[in-house]
Scaffold this motif. Structure first.
Motif, PDB file in Angstrom:
ATOM      1  N   ARG A 470       0.954  -1.187  -0.230  1.00 24.10           N
ATOM      2  CA  ARG A 470       0.239   0.586  -0.112  1.00 24.10           C
ATOM      3  C   ARG A 470       1.028   1.350  -0.011  1.00 24.10           C
ATOM      4  NH1 ARG A 470      -5.556  -0.621   2.645  1.00 24.10           N
ATOM      5  NH2 ARG A 470      -6.084  -2.888   3.278  1.00 24.10           N
ATOM      6  N   GLU A 471       0.711   2.550  -0.899  1.00 24.65           N
ATOM      7  CA  GLU A 471       0.952   3.358  -0.752  1.00 24.65           C
ATOM      8  C   GLU A 471       0.970   4.202   0.723  1.00 24.65           C
ATOM      9  OE1 GLU A 471       3.353   4.904  -2.823  1.00 24.65           O
ATOM     10  OE2 GLU A 471       3.890   3.141  -3.945  1.00 24.65           O
ATOM     11  N   VAL A 472       1.067   4.893   1.466  1.00 25.08           N
ATOM     12  CA  VAL A 472       1.270   5.825   2.660  1.00 25.08           C
ATOM     13  C   VAL A 472       1.247   7.070   2.615  1.00 25.08           C
ATOM     14  CG1 VAL A 472       2.110   5.661   5.219  1.00 25.08           C
ATOM     15  CG2 VAL A 472       1.823   3.170   4.263  1.00 25.08           C
ATOM     16  N   PHE A 473       0.528   7.894   2.473  1.00 28.37           N
ATOM     17  CA  PHE A 473       0.561   9.548   3.021  1.00 28.37           C
ATOM     18  C   PHE A 473       0.599   9.792   4.706  1.00 28.37           C
ATOM     19  CE2 PHE A 473      -0.082   8.303  -1.455  1.00 28.37           C
ATOM     20  CZ  PHE A 473       0.331   9.404  -2.357  1.00 28.37           C
ATOM     21  N   VAL A 498       7.526   6.431   1.769  1.00 27.80           N
ATOM     22  CA  VAL A 498       6.320   7.174   2.481  1.00 27.80           C
ATOM     23  C   VAL A 498       6.825   8.636   2.111  1.00 27.80           C
ATOM     24  CG1 VAL A 498       5.574   7.762   4.045  1.00 27.80           C
ATOM     25  CG2 VAL A 498       6.378   5.571   4.406  1.00 27.80           C
ATOM     26  N   VAL A 499       5.121   9.284   1.371  1.00 29.08           N
ATOM     27  CA  VAL A 499       4.804  10.531   1.075  1.00 29.08           C
ATOM     28  C   VAL A 499       4.496  11.125   2.245  1.00 29.08           C
ATOM     29  CG1 VAL A 499       3.633  11.561  -0.586  1.00 29.08           C
ATOM     30  CG2 VAL A 499       4.235   9.621  -1.294  1.00 29.08           C
ATOM     31  N   ALA A 564      -3.575  24.849  -7.282  1.00 28.75           N
ATOM     32  CA  ALA A 564      -3.416  24.176  -8.700  1.00 28.75           C
ATOM     33  C   ALA A 564      -2.844  23.767  -8.731  1.00 28.75           C
ATOM     34  CB  ALA A 564      -3.949  25.860 -10.287  1.00 28.75           C
ATOM     35  N   ASP A 565      -1.696  23.565  -8.930  1.00 26.39           N
ATOM     36  CA  ASP A 565      -0.139  22.894  -8.946  1.00 26.39           C
ATOM     37  C   ASP A 565      -0.368  21.466  -7.913  1.00 26.39           C
ATOM     38  OD1 ASP A 565       0.351  23.952 -11.267  1.00 26.39           O
ATOM     39  OD2 ASP A 565       1.733  24.551  -9.555  1.00 26.39           O
ATOM     40  N   LEU A 566      -1.278  20.877  -6.982  1.00 26.44           N
ATOM     41  CA  LEU A 566      -1.156  19.953  -5.319  1.00 26.44           C
ATOM     42  C   LEU A 566      -1.647  19.174  -6.301  1.00 26.44           C
ATOM     43  CD1 LEU A 566      -1.023  19.388  -2.585  1.00 26.44           C
ATOM     44  CD2 LEU A 566      -3.112  19.822  -2.029  1.00 26.44           C
ATOM     45  N   ARG A 567      -2.016  18.736  -6.963  1.00 25.36           N
ATOM     46  CA  ARG A 567      -2.991  17.395  -7.156  1.00 25.36           C
ATOM     47  C   ARG A 567      -1.785  16.560  -7.894  1.00 25.36           C
ATOM     48  NH1 ARG A 567      -6.832  19.448  -6.384  1.00 25.36           N
ATOM     49  NH2 ARG A 567      -9.088  18.241  -5.893  1.00 25.36           N
ATOM     50  N   LYS A 568      -1.440  17.317  -9.151  1.00 27.35           N
ATOM     51  CA  LYS A 568      -0.254  16.667  -9.950  1.00 27.35           C
ATOM     52  C   LYS A 568       1.475  16.524  -8.661  1.00 27.35           C
ATOM     53  CE  LYS A 568       3.199  18.216 -13.440  1.00 27.35           C
ATOM     54  NZ  LYS A 568       3.536  19.832 -14.067  1.00 27.35           N
ATOM     55  N   ALA A 569       1.743  17.454  -7.744  1.00 28.40           N
ATOM     56  CA  ALA A 569       3.084  17.409  -7.360  1.00 28.40           C
ATOM     57  C   ALA A 569       2.227  15.557  -6.101  1.00 28.40           C
ATOM     58  CB  ALA A 569       3.065  18.443  -6.704  1.00 28.40           C
ATOM     59  N   LEU A 570       1.331  15.449  -5.832  1.00 22.40           N
ATOM     60  CA  LEU A 570       0.645  14.238  -5.181  1.00 22.40           C
ATOM     61  C   LEU A 570       0.720  12.813  -5.950  1.00 22.40           C
ATOM     62  CD1 LEU A 570      -2.147  15.561  -3.159  1.00 22.40           C
ATOM     63  CD2 LEU A 570       0.027  15.542  -1.993  1.00 22.40           C
ATOM     64  N   GLN A 571       0.567  13.229  -6.772  1.00 23.21           N
ATOM     65  CA  GLN A 571       1.019  12.207  -7.724  1.00 23.21           C
ATOM     66  C   GLN A 571       2.241  12.630  -8.116  1.00 23.21           C
ATOM     67  OE1 GLN A 571      -2.154   9.979  -9.138  1.00 23.21           O
ATOM     68  NE2 GLN A 571      -0.385   8.949  -9.422  1.00 23.21           N
ATOM     69  N   GLU A 572       2.812  13.060  -8.401  1.00 24.80           N
ATOM     70  CA  GLU A 572       3.746  12.558  -8.703  1.00 24.80           C
ATOM     71  C   GLU A 572       5.276  12.124  -7.198  1.00 24.80           C
ATOM     72  OE1 GLU A 572       8.269  15.658  -9.273  1.00 24.80           O
ATOM     73  OE2 GLU A 572       6.148  16.119  -9.729  1.00 24.80           O
ATOM     74  N   ALA A 573       4.122  12.398  -6.376  1.00 20.29           N
ATOM     75  CA  ALA A 573       4.953  11.800  -5.191  1.00 20.29           C
ATOM     76  C   ALA A 573       4.336  10.559  -4.808  1.00 20.29           C
ATOM     77  CB  ALA A 573       4.887  12.252  -3.923  1.00 20.29           C
ATOM     78  N   ASP A 575       3.855   8.222  -7.598  1.00 19.32           N
ATOM     79  CA  ASP A 575       4.557   7.088  -7.944  1.00 19.32           C
ATOM     80  C   ASP A 575       6.205   7.019  -8.165  1.00 19.32           C
ATOM     81  OD1 ASP A 575       2.109   7.376  -9.587  1.00 19.32           O
ATOM     82  OD2 ASP A 575       2.479   9.241 -11.313  1.00 19.32           O
ATOM     83  N   ALA A 576       6.979   8.206  -7.361  1.00 22.37           N
ATOM     84  CA  ALA A 576       8.409   8.345  -6.460  1.00 22.37           C
ATOM     85  C   ALA A 576       8.403   6.784  -6.418  1.00 22.37           C
ATOM     86  CB  ALA A 576       8.710   9.482  -6.077  1.00 22.37           C
ATOM     87  N   ASP A 577       9.991   6.806  -5.613  1.00 21.72           N
ATOM     88  CA  ASP A 577      10.201   5.250  -5.368  1.00 21.72           C
ATOM     89  C   ASP A 577      10.662   5.369  -4.561  1.00 21.72           C
ATOM     90  OD1 ASP A 577      12.920   6.619  -6.665  1.00 21.72           O
ATOM     91  OD2 ASP A 577      13.045   3.984  -7.818  1.00 21.72           O
TER      92      ASP A 577
END
Length: 630
Positions: A470-473, A498-499, A564-573, A575-577
């Motif tokens: 699971r991804e953990v935020f 972890v994000v 406005a960039d928050l969703r993009k940043a969260l998705q990038e995080a 997807d990161a390893d």
């Protein structure tokens, strides 16, 4: 030195490591290791005892008990709690610390574990049992008692506490510790204090002590008469409500809860620990309950003439400080494995496992269903609340900053149903209980029994170790982050991704709002320079760069300048390893959905301040609604 054939010559620490590695739990035919490993920070009190024993076990293979290095003793207990909660309390960690401050640093973590009913084994080092070099470095010298040490501070926050002053005492103490850790009704922090000389002392141990041992976690069945009394209460109700607590999740009774709700038509509200037990968009789901709950659930709670609590301990937030359940004839049915919790609110007590009790109660209510008008009303209230949540998820802040509710909305959009959000303290638990939409019982990990600032980052590490699929935020405010962010370095060292979503509002947003509501004008709640003109800490914001701090600990950092960039940043995080921190500035004054229930925070009875006097009048008005359910 020769030893009998049925014994083995080991130090106390070596024997403890072997014992811990051989313990297992079992429920429903599913087996788990009781101890996934040991968190520790070594010092002079344990480096030659448990440190040597763990090294020897890893080197020789004589015991499989992995060691993990933490950066803070309190944090390692939080990580252990996050792990055990994510594993439904069927697997846990041990935590070892050195003598003195290392051991007392674990007190807060122990209190959190016990308050939340989560198993964790604490192994604090202690003074010399022989007292030969008395007093030693970091020893508490108490003129009233020669056997008092700082580890006595762990007594009131432990479900079981012992001090091993002779090696042979370990045998009964270790067995007692495992018994309590695996008892759903009695679990919490367990403490075995280990004097540093006893850790290194050798003894001939019975081989049987190290045999593989399985602790069976049972499912207590409801007593038939208690079940009949509970069914009678429900059958006589016109506006019943079910409150799903953490016990539903730990029992893995979510399927049975859904079946019960669908068969009876009874609306289901949830606590923080129970969120996700029923998917948020299920027809019977009406949202979070209590001081930070949804208007839909709280409205139904005020009207309810019967309340079925399943696996909840009924904290003051859940009951709105005993003002929420307002029906003059309201009756309670409490299902809980712990009689202490089952007896609250003068309830009909069903002391049983949540899964078994829900199944049995559904059978006892066969052919009965809630009034269709009540079902229709609960569905309409839930639908209205969902529209309010939609609006909050799109809310904006002032000055081009994001509103905290919009950060939650963005997270809800980016995370999938199995991703986990972790939080504990400040204004975010309240906003999350109102606004978070969980479909999975493990997707919402908010610690709100102890509401401990600093829990979030460390717990996120433990949750991800328990659920690597699971991804953990971790959602954390700057106040909690500053208290305990060190385990980011542990995430990096262990390659546990972890994000961390860091909400920067330059102070304590929650307490600031509370301070204002009780007439204290947000005094002492902002991170500000001291203003020479006023003498208060109300000057310009401090130039603290927490994103740079996270980077210094090894995290990848994404700064969000435009909401406005928050969703993009969260998705990038996502997807990161590698461990990634998303830093976003928010408006601490941006309103979320208003509270629909009260919380008792006493206001000064006399004051020279108009704001305080006004708040006191409101407090007295609200307090008149409190009642004992007798």
């Amino acid at each position: 030195m020769s030893t009998p054939a049925d014994t083995v010559h080991l130090t106390t620490a070596q024997a403890l490591v072997r014992f811990l590695a051989a313990q297992h739990t079992e429920r429903d035919g599913e087996r788990h290791r009781l101890f996934a490993g040991v968190w520790g920070i070594f010092g002079h009190g344990n480096v030659a005892g448990l440190g040597q024993a763990l090294l020897q076990a890893a080197t020789t293979g004589e015991a499989d008990l992995p060691y993990h290095l933490a950066r803070n003793e309190q944090a390692m207990v939080h990580a252990a709690v996050g792990y055990a909660r994510a594993r439904d309390r069927l697997s846990a960690f041990a935590c070892t610390a050195s003598t003195g401050p290392g051991s007392t640093n674990m007190v807060t973590g122990a209190a959190l574990a016990t308050t939340n009913r989560i198993p964790v084994l604490l192994l604090p080092s202690d003074m010399f049992a022989t007292r030969a070099p008395d007093p030693v470095l970091q020893q508490l010298e108490d003129a009233r008692a020669g056997d008092a040490t700082v580890n006595d501070t762990l007594r009131p926050v432990s479900k079981y506490w012992d001090r091993i002053t002779r090696p042979e005492q370990l045998v009964p103490a270790a067995l007692a510790a495992a018994r309590v850790l695996t008892d759903p009704a009695e679990t919490g922090a367990v403490t075995l204090c280990l004097p540093q000389d006893v850790q290194a002392e050798a003894h001939d141990w019975p081989v049987e002590f190290f045999r593989e041992r399985v602790w069976h976690v049972g499912r207590p069945l409801p007593e038939p008469d208690a079940l009949a009394r509970a069914a009678e209460v429900v059958r006589g109700a016109r506006r019943p409500l079910l409150v799903a607590g953490g016990g539903v999740v730990y029992s893995r009774a979510t399927r049975e809860l859904r079946a019960f709700a669908e068969a009876t038509g009874i609306p289901v509200a949830d606590t923080h620990a129970g969120k996700g037990a029923l998917p948020w968009d299920h027809p019977q789901a009406v949202g979070g309950l209590g001081s930070t709950g949804a208007r839909s659930a709280n409205t139904l709670a005020r009207e309810a003439d019967a309340v079925i609590g399943v696996g909840t301990r009924y904290s003051d937030f859940t009951t709105a400080s005993h003002t929420l359940f307002a029906h003059p004839g309201v009756r309670f049915v409490n299902v809980n494995v712990a009689r202490t919790d089952a007896a609250k609110l003068s309830a009909v007590q069903v002391v049983a496992d949540a899964r078994e009790a829900l199944t049995a109660l559904r059978g006892a209510l066969d052919g009965w269903r809630a009034d269709p008008a009540h079902e229709h009303r609960s569905t309409g209230l839930a639908r209205d609340w969902a529209a309010e949540v939609d609006r909050a998820h799109r809310a904006g802040g002032s000055g081009g900053l994001a509103a905290q509710s919009a950060v939650i909305g963005a997270l809800n959009d980016v995370l999938d149903d199995r991703d986990v959000v972790v939080n504990a303290a400040g204004s975010m638990p309240g906003d999350l209980q109102k606004l978070w939409r969980a479909r999975d019982p493990k997707a919402y990990h908010v610690e709100y029994a102890y509401s401990c600032m600093g829990y979030e980052v460390a717990a996120g590490l433990g949750v991800r170790m328990a659920a690597p699929d699971r991804e953990v935020f971790v959602l954390v405010g700057d106040g909690s982050y500053l208290m305990m962010a060190q385990e980011i370095a542990t995430m990096v060292a262990e390659a546990v991704k972890v994000v961390v979503v860091l909400v920067q509002n330059h102070g304590f947003a929650s307490i600031g709002a509370l301070s204002e509501s009780v007439g204290s004008q947000r005094f002492g709640t902002g991170y500000r320079y001291r203003d020479p003109a006023t003498g208060f800490l109300d000057g310009d914001p401090l130039p603290v760069d927490l994103a740079a701090n996270a980077a210094s600990l090894g995290a990848r950092v994404i700064r969000v300048q435009d909401p406005a960039d928050l969703r993009k940043a969260l998705q990038e995080a996502r997807d990161a390893d590698t461990t990634t921190l998303v830093h976003v500035e928010t408006d601490p004054h941006a309103p979320g959905p208003p509270s629909s229930a009260w919380w008792d925070v006493p206001v000064s009875e006399v004051s020279e301040l108009d704001t305080t006097r006004s708040a006191r009048r409101e407090y007295e008005r609200q307090r008149r609604e409190q009642r004992h359910h007798l």
